[in-house]
Design a protein around this motif. Structure first.
Motif, PDB file in Angstrom:
ATOM      1  N   SER A  31       5.538 -35.297  45.965  1.00 32.16           N
ATOM      2  CA  SER A  31       4.323 -34.902  45.268  1.00 32.16           C
ATOM      3  C   SER A  31       4.172 -33.398  45.391  1.00 32.16           C
ATOM      4  CB  SER A  31       3.094 -35.600  45.863  1.00 32.16           C
ATOM      5  OG  SER A  31       1.937 -35.367  45.093  1.00 32.16           O
ATOM      6  N   SER A  32       3.299 -32.849  44.579  1.00 35.89           N
ATOM      7  CA  SER A  32       2.938 -31.438  44.718  1.00 35.89           C
ATOM      8  C   SER A  32       1.412 -31.331  44.689  1.00 35.89           C
ATOM      9  CB  SER A  32       3.530 -30.606  43.585  1.00 35.89           C
ATOM     10  OG  SER A  32       3.085 -29.261  43.664  1.00 35.89           O
ATOM     11  N   PRO A  33       0.808 -30.898  45.805  1.00 35.90           N
ATOM     12  CA  PRO A  33       1.390 -30.664  47.129  1.00 35.90           C
ATOM     13  C   PRO A  33       1.792 -31.981  47.801  1.00 35.90           C
ATOM     14  CG  PRO A  33      -0.678 -29.453  46.835  1.00 35.90           C
ATOM     15  CD  PRO A  33      -0.604 -30.464  45.736  1.00 35.90           C
ATOM     16  N   TYR A  34       2.764 -31.872  48.690  1.00 38.78           N
ATOM     17  CA  TYR A  34       3.340 -33.033  49.370  1.00 38.78           C
ATOM     18  C   TYR A  34       2.741 -33.180  50.762  1.00 38.78           C
ATOM     19  CZ  TYR A  34       7.095 -35.718  51.751  1.00 38.78           C
ATOM     20  OH  TYR A  34       7.816 -36.619  52.481  1.00 38.78           O
ATOM     21  N   ILE A  35       2.154 -34.346  51.027  1.00 39.30           N
ATOM     22  CA  ILE A  35       1.620 -34.679  52.349  1.00 39.30           C
ATOM     23  C   ILE A  35       2.547 -35.720  52.953  1.00 39.30           C
ATOM     24  CG2 ILE A  35      -0.338 -35.613  53.632  1.00 39.30           C
ATOM     25  CD1 ILE A  35      -2.138 -34.671  51.306  1.00 39.30           C
ATOM     26  N   ASP A  36       3.428 -35.296  53.852  1.00 33.66           N
ATOM     27  CA  ASP A  36       4.374 -36.248  54.439  1.00 33.66           C
ATOM     28  C   ASP A  36       3.715 -37.019  55.578  1.00 33.66           C
ATOM     29  OD1 ASP A  36       4.431 -34.547  56.664  1.00 33.66           O
ATOM     30  OD2 ASP A  36       6.346 -33.641  56.119  1.00 33.66           O
ATOM     31  N   SER A  37       4.465 -37.938  56.178  1.00 39.23           N
ATOM     32  CA  SER A  37       3.895 -38.788  57.225  1.00 39.23           C
ATOM     33  C   SER A  37       3.401 -37.980  58.418  1.00 39.23           C
ATOM     34  CB  SER A  37       4.936 -39.809  57.687  1.00 39.23           C
ATOM     35  OG  SER A  37       5.251 -40.701  56.643  1.00 39.23           O
ATOM     36  N   ALA A  38       4.176 -36.953  58.802  1.00 39.83           N
ATOM     37  CA  ALA A  38       3.774 -36.135  59.953  1.00 39.83           C
ATOM     38  C   ALA A  38       2.469 -35.406  59.669  1.00 39.83           C
ATOM     39  CB  ALA A  38       4.878 -35.134  60.295  1.00 39.83           C
ATOM     40  N   ALA A  39       2.313 -34.878  58.454  1.00 38.68           N
ATOM     41  CA  ALA A  39       1.083 -34.173  58.091  1.00 38.68           C
ATOM     42  C   ALA A  39      -0.105 -35.129  58.085  1.00 38.68           C
ATOM     43  CB  ALA A  39       1.242 -33.503  56.737  1.00 38.68           C
TER      44      ALA A  39
END
Length: 776
Positions: A482-490
């Motif tokens: 995605s943009s912005p990308y929120i990954d699992s760690a974030a």
């Protein structure tokens, strides 16, 4: 991928169009021209590629769809059935019938028999025409059904927690999302055969796919990977050969392989190839590549394409802090991105092709080295990617989803997978394609746009469906879900507002407010500011009685994408926002349209300049790595953030931003805690650059800085300091010479609001007031 042996018969040009509202239809099962002529249906001549509104306007049935409040009338036509009819002759039955784009749900009849159906506007559709085609005269009927009605019943469940006001339907239909209404585009659902139609000759032996990728470049050696699929008529595959060759200047390569199966992958190396670089970092060396399927001494099929030796990379962290990253690389070098967002070229997409050449000229002139193809749009055509290949403009390509939590139904996932396979195979060969992004802002929608955050990593569309397709068909390309990308760690950290890549919109107040200056973003992939079009342009889409004033003006609201009448509807904030942005910079209140347009364009220009230069000056220690500003060009006549309006009239911000994007640019920072202004130089070439410079404070006409400086390759460096004089308006003219080439920029110092009259006089004095169609 297109074969050199492919034979096409165009079915473009004049067609007949029959149409009627759904509620007036007693029967919609018309499959021949004769039946349609006998019906009560209205009909007009039509052009393919086209949109039905264009044909109705040409026939005098509707008025200019973009003028005044006419865009609102498009909603009355959302229930139209359309029948396109074409008579043509054919010398053979041995063809496939290929539609490059139909919008959207359609039944296709050839000589009265159903050939196939479509349900996706965004991809091409191919049908075997041989069982239905006759030698001699033929008749093609395409029945396009109302998307608005056909999508009903496609429920998406309670898992969809957020979507835009007018866009719920777009979540279950593969159609450009902006067509349902967006803050930059009107709600015009439209319909039509919007891209070319061809008969393509069927062949017994040909490439079913062919893809050459550059996997690695190290110590002057490039590792290449050729993947191919073929259809052959012979029993013994090993009687065939695959030959690949390529050349650029005095460099060439060639490999020949025996075919053992109808699909295969071959890896090989090329010594010391000429590399492809983004603009300013180096040359755009493209190899002319030919891949041949050979039987004995005969070439059975041949595919040709341009190919660049390059490897893109992305250094990325989950969260933004002092040591975090969001930085593109190319061929091992860090790439500072100077980019723009690419939005729909037209609300009626059949006009995209005619608008594309001028739009590409703007893109080239702007000085961008990257362009982001936004996820609310259609996918651009090959000519767009060819241009970017040739000019060294990297492409960030979103898949066509945006600003919602999409339903995870089997149908939605299957539709997206089919689309992704088509799109990935279509564009993966282009050297300029740097990155696939799963969507626009869907992660933030899930995590940030409601009172209760949900983990966006549960989105199967961007975490499973698209990665599955990419792993199969384009495994080396950079992918952001995605943009912005929120990954699992974030997400698990709870700090997911603080990602290194951001869309910087916020309150859209003063462009030097804390929201912008204290942002921790390493990379901004969206940010922008409103700028009013010129009066000459506004007169083309607002009638004379509604040109001024702007307050409580329905035509202005309509062209700020309000798709309902009233002062408190969705997007009604955009006109007052544009006016307020004038008020934070200038003391005077505009009393007429001409002044409003000038002051608004100045406000936009100063904001865009500040955004671009702030990020460029952050390159001194690579704490900021790029900006993709919003946006280059409008897709319909409107009041917006674009730096060029729908009529290709450039606003002041186009010229100011272009200057700020000079590959070698001198800029002035904001005053530091010691009351000092810092002159900063950015060099985005791969060579050291020696320049002489002079900074003149025009308000008092005195030189405050001068000297010479060598700027290191691909760097930004502090050059010199000068005193911040006062909070009153001060205008610094920055001039520099590189050999015989003269360049200039400026810096506006002080704390607003300023006198527009004084600002305008200084801009004119500096020679940097450039705006099309703005009178003095």
């Amino acid at each position: 991928m297109k074969s050199d042996f492919e034979k096409n018969v165009s079915l473009n040009g004049q067609w007949d169009l029959f149409f009627e509202e759904n509620k007036n239809l007693k029967c919609d099962a018309f499959t021949t021209f004769k039946a349609l002529k006998k019906s009560h249906l209205k009909n007009v001549p039509a052009t393919v590629p086209g949109n039905f509104e264009i044909d109705l306007e040409k026939a005098g049935i509707i008025d200019d769809i973009f003028f005044g409040n006419n865009p609102l009338d498009a909603q009355k036509r959302e229930n139209y059935h359309l029948w396109y009819v074409k008579k043509f002759t054919s010398d053979s039955k041995n063809y496939n019938l290929v539609f490059d784009g139909i919008d959207t749900f359609a039944d296709i009849y050839l000589n009265g028999k159903l050939v196939g159906t479509t349900d996706n506007m965004l991809i091409s559709h191919s049908f075997d025409a041989e069982p239905f085609l006759k030698k001699g005269e033929n008749e093609l009927v395409v029945h396009i059904k109302p998307t608005f009605l056909l999508s009903r019943g496609r429920e998406f469940g309670a898992g969809v927690i957020k979507h835009q006001e007018h866009n719920a339907e777009s979540l279950v239909v593969r159609k450009a999302a902006h067509m349902y209404g967006w803050d930059i585009m009107p709600r015009i659902l439209s319909g039509g055969i919007w891209l070319p139609v061809n008969l393509i000759e069927k062949r017994e032996e040909f490439f079913t796919e062919c893809y050459l990728s550059c996997v690695k470049i190290e110590n002057g050696v490039a590792a290449l990977r050729l993947h191919y699929g073929v259809k052959i008529a012979g029993d013994l595959a090993h009687e065939y050969r695959i030959k690949i060759s390529g050349n650029c200047k005095d460099s060439s390569f060639e490999q020949v392989y025996t075919l053992w199966y109808t699909s295969g992958t071959r890896n090989f190396f090329v010594q010391n190839p000429y590399l492809w670089w983004t603009k300013d970092l180096g040359e755009q060396n493209l190899y002319a590549v030919k891949v041949e399927l050979i039987l004995g001494d005969k070439v059975m099929d041949c595919v040709t394409f341009d190919f660049g030796f390059r490897v893109f990379g992305l250094l990325r962290s989950s969260l933004a802090d002092e040591n975090s990253e969001f930085c593109f690389t190319i061929n091992g070098q860090r790439l500072f991105v100077r980019g723009t967002n690419w939005v729909p070229l037209d609300a009626l997409h059949s006009r995209d092709a005619e608008r594309l050449p001028k739009a590409l000229e703007l893109l080239g002139e702007s000085g961008c080295n990257m362009v982001r193809c936004w996820g609310g749009n259609v996918y651009e055509n090959e000519a767009f990617f060819d241009y970017c290949d040739q000019k060294g403009i990297a492409v960030w390509q979103d898949f066509a989803m945006g600003c919602a939590t999409y339903p995870l139904t089997r149908q939605v996932m299957e539709d997206l997978e089919k689309e992704a396979v088509c799109i990935v195979k279509k564009y993966r060969q282009h050297t300029s394609l740097a990155l696939w992004a799963g969507d626009n802002e869907c992660d933030e929608c899930c995590a940030l746009w409601t009172s209760h955050s949900l983990d966006p990593n549960r989105n199967l569309l961007t975490r499973q469906v698209i990665p599955y397709v990419l792993n199969l068909h384009d495994p080396e390309r950079i992918y952001l879900p995605s943009s912005p990308y929120i990954d699992s760690a974030a997400f698990e950290s709870g700090m997911f507002k603080n990602t290194p890549e951001k869309h910087l919109w916020g309150p859209r107040d003063y462009f030097k407010s804390d929201f912008y200056t204290k942002s921790t973003a390493k990379f901004a992939s969206e940010t922008g500011y409103h700028g009013c079009p010129s009066p000459a342009s506004i007169e083309k889409f607002i009638d004379s009685d509604h040109l001024w004033p702007y307050k409580s003006n329905q035509q202005w609201l309509t062209h700020a994408t309000c798709m309902e009448k009233g002062d408190n509807v969705t997007y009604a904030y955009r006109i007052p926002l544009m006016a307020s942005q004038i008020g934070v910079l200038f003391k005077e209140e505009p009393l007429c349209l001409a002044d409003f347009s000038k002051m608004s364009q100045a406000s936009q220009a100063e904001a865009m300049k500040f955004f671009v230069e702030r990020f460029r000056m952050g390159k001194t220690d690579w704490r900021r790595t790029g900006i993709i500003w919003w946006n280059l060009l409008d897709g319909w006549p409107q009041f917006s953030d674009a730096v060029t309006d729908y009529y290709f009239t450039k606003k002041l911000a186009f010229y100011v931003t272009k200057r700020s994007q000079n590959p070698v640019c001198l800029m002035m920072s904001e005053p530091d805690e010691n009351g000092k202004l810092t002159l900063v130089g950015a060099n985005e070439t791969m060579k050291n650059v020696t320049l002489s410079y002079k900074v003149t404070e025009l308000t008092e006409n005195r030189v405050v800085l001068c000297g010479e400086k060598e700027l290191c390759a691909n760097s930004a460096e502090e050059i010199s300091l000068t005193d911040y004089l006062c909070d009153e308006l001060r205008f610094y003219l920055i001039e520099w010479n590189i050999g015989s080439e003269a360049h200039k920029n400026y810096y506006l110092s002080g704390k607003g609001p300023f006198s527009f009259k004084e600002y305008y006089a200084l801009m004119k004095l500096s020679g940097m007031w450039e705006a099309d169609a703005l009178e003095d």
